[in-house]
Design an enzyme around this catalytic site. Structure first.
Site, short mmCIF file in Angstrom:
data_model
loop_
_atom_site.label_atom_id
_atom_site.label_comp_id
_atom_site.label_asym_id
_atom_site.label_seq_id
_atom_site.Cartn_x
_atom_site.Cartn_y
_atom_site.Cartn_z
N GLY A 1 -12.23 -2.16 -9.90
CA GLY A 1 -13.20 -1.15 -10.30
C GLY A 1 -14.04 -1.59 -11.50
O GLY A 1 -15.27 -1.57 -11.46
N TYR B 1 3.40 -2.16 -19.54
CA TYR B 1 1.94 -2.22 -19.62
C TYR B 1 1.48 -2.20 -21.08
O TYR B 1 0.63 -3.00 -21.49
CB TYR B 1 1.37 -1.02 -18.85
N THR C 1 -12.47 -12.18 -14.23
CA THR C 1 -11.24 -12.04 -13.44
C THR C 1 -11.07 -10.59 -13.01
O THR C 1 -11.61 -9.68 -13.66
CB THR C 1 -9.99 -12.47 -14.24
N GLY C 2 -10.35 -10.39 -11.91
CA GLY C 2 -10.25 -9.03 -11.37
C GLY C 2 -11.61 -8.54 -10.92
O GLY C 2 -11.90 -7.35 -10.95
P1 NAD Z 1 -8.24 -2.36 -10.59
O1 NAD Z 1 -6.87 -2.21 -10.05
O2 NAD Z 1 -9.37 -1.65 -9.92
O3 NAD Z 1 -8.63 -3.91 -10.70
C1 NAD Z 1 -7.72 -4.90 -11.14
C2 NAD Z 1 -8.02 -6.16 -10.37
O4 NAD Z 1 -7.10 -7.18 -10.80
C3 NAD Z 1 -7.83 -5.98 -8.85
O5 NAD Z 1 -9.01 -6.35 -8.16
C4 NAD Z 1 -6.66 -6.88 -8.54
O6 NAD Z 1 -6.72 -7.47 -7.25
C5 NAD Z 1 -6.76 -7.93 -9.65
N1 NAD Z 1 -5.50 -8.63 -9.86
C6 NAD Z 1 -4.25 -8.08 -9.95
N2 NAD Z 1 -3.32 -9.04 -10.08
C7 NAD Z 1 -3.98 -10.23 -10.09
C8 NAD Z 1 -3.55 -11.57 -10.18
N3 NAD Z 1 -2.26 -11.90 -10.30
N4 NAD Z 1 -4.49 -12.55 -10.14
C9 NAD Z 1 -5.78 -12.23 -10.00
N5 NAD Z 1 -6.27 -10.95 -9.91
C10 NAD Z 1 -5.36 -9.97 -9.95
O7 NAD Z 1 -8.14 -1.94 -12.12
P2 NAD Z 1 -9.29 -1.58 -13.16
O8 NAD Z 1 -9.17 -0.14 -13.44
O9 NAD Z 1 -10.59 -2.17 -12.74
O10 NAD Z 1 -8.74 -2.33 -14.47
C11 NAD Z 1 -9.32 -3.52 -14.99
C12 NAD Z 1 -8.66 -3.82 -16.33
O11 NAD Z 1 -8.90 -2.75 -17.24
C13 NAD Z 1 -7.14 -3.97 -16.24
O12 NAD Z 1 -6.73 -5.01 -17.09
C14 NAD Z 1 -6.63 -2.65 -16.72
O13 NAD Z 1 -5.34 -2.75 -17.27
C15 NAD Z 1 -7.68 -2.31 -17.77
N6 NAD Z 1 -7.72 -0.88 -18.05
C16 NAD Z 1 -7.96 0.01 -17.03
C17 NAD Z 1 -7.97 1.37 -17.34
C18 NAD Z 1 -8.22 2.42 -16.27
O14 NAD Z 1 -8.03 3.60 -16.59
N7 NAD Z 1 -8.64 2.06 -15.06
C19 NAD Z 1 -7.74 1.81 -18.65
C20 NAD Z 1 -7.48 0.87 -19.64
C21 NAD Z 1 -7.48 -0.47 -19.33
#
Ligand code: NAD
Length: 248
Positions: free
Chosen positions: A26, A155, A21-22
């Site tokens: 990134g 969050y 998912t997602g």
């Molecule tokens: P990102 O914003 O690049 O990717 C998140 C993805 O989730 C996006 O493609 C978005 O379209 C999708 N998304 C959002 N709402 C949605 C929904 N309702 N249904 C389906 N898809 C949905 O973020 P990322 O940095 O790749 O983060 C990925 C995961 O890692 C997240 O859960 C984030 O909380 C976690 N995380 C990220 C970081 C960071 O620093 N980037 C740190 C800790 C945890």
């Protein structure tokens, strides 16, 4: 997995079907690519209007915070690729603000996407996971779910909730050979963090003991490990991938 297998055999996801998912985000993109390179048939799922990431055999779009959408996705993946035995839940959002200014909408939306979606996915994947001998689910939490973070009550609560959900699911599904684990990244360089003030990004780097924040591939490598049989004896655990940002 036989004791005589090689490490390469245990890392292989050949013939396995995975939902990421997602998948257009990134971290999700790196996870899709990694699992595909290890031989999995990967279905990426993300919001409408997102593009298929490289390595995905199919890309489905849905709002995963809605249970009927999740149920439909699970059915569709099963028909298109075969029964999934792997899940990496990367979909997530932030709506930051100090709690005394946070709207109820911003509170609920974050909980719905980050936590409710994970519950719906595990619930509707359980029947297919149970049919297979070695399923694995990995939920993306955050070190901020463990330590709290100024401006991120919604969050942090959602990410702490994922840990409780995963530990419970690990207990409930372990008897069927299904493992459930959590990855807790520190700051990762993605769309989610690139617009944060430079000062916050620099502070995160200073917090690490390795002197750098993670790349999406650092997280994807941990996800591959937790999906593969290299981690066959690991369940109900939180794996921090944060360069030592949080050491307890
Ligand atoms: P990102 O914003 O690049 O990717 C998140 C993805 O989730 C996006 O493609 C978005 O379209 C999708 N998304 C959002 N709402 C949605 C929904 N309702 N249904 C389906 N898809 C949905 O973020 P990322 O940095 O790749 O983060 C990925 C995961 O890692 C997240 O859960 C984030 O909380 C976690 N995380 C990220 C970081 C960071 O620093 N980037 C740190 C800790 C945890």
């Amino acid at each position: 997995m036989k004791e005589s297998s090689t490490a390469t055999d245990r890392l292989s996801l050949h013939g396995r079907c995975a939902i990421v998912t997602g998948g257009s985000g990134g971290i999700g993109r790196a996870v899709v690519q990694n699992l595909a390179e290890a031989g999995a048939k990967v279905c990426s799922v993300d919001l409408p209007s997102t593009k298929s990431p490289q390595g995905a055999l199919i890309h489905l779009t849905a709002d995963l915070s809605q249970e009927p959408s999740v149920e439909a996705i699970v059915q569709e993946v099963g028909e298109a690729l075969g029964h999934p035995s792997l899940l990496v839940h990367c979909a997530g959002i932030t709506r930051d603000g100090v709690l005394w200014k946070l709207s109820a909408e911003d509170w609920s939306e974050v909980l719905r996407v980050n936590l409710d979606a994970a519950f719906f996915l595990l619930k509707h994947l359980t029947p297919t996971f149970r049919q297979q001998s070695r399923s694995s689910a990995v939920l993306l939490s955050s070190i901020n779910g463990e330590r709290g973070k100024f401006g991120q009550s919604n969050y942090a609560a959602s990410k702490a909730g994922l840990i409780g959900l995963a530990k419970t699911a690990a207990r409930e599904l372990g008897g069927f050979g299904t493992r459930v684990n959590v990855i807790a990244p520190g700051m990762v360089r993605t769309q989610m963090t690139k617009n944060l003030p430079l000062e916050i990004q620099e502070r995160a780097t200073e917090e690490t003991v390795l002197g750098r924040i993670a790349s999406p591939l650092d997280i994807a490598d941990a996800a591959l490990f937790l999906c593969s049989d290299l981690s066959a004896q690991i369940t109900g655990q939180v794996l921090r991938v944060d360069g030592g940002q949080l050491i307890t």
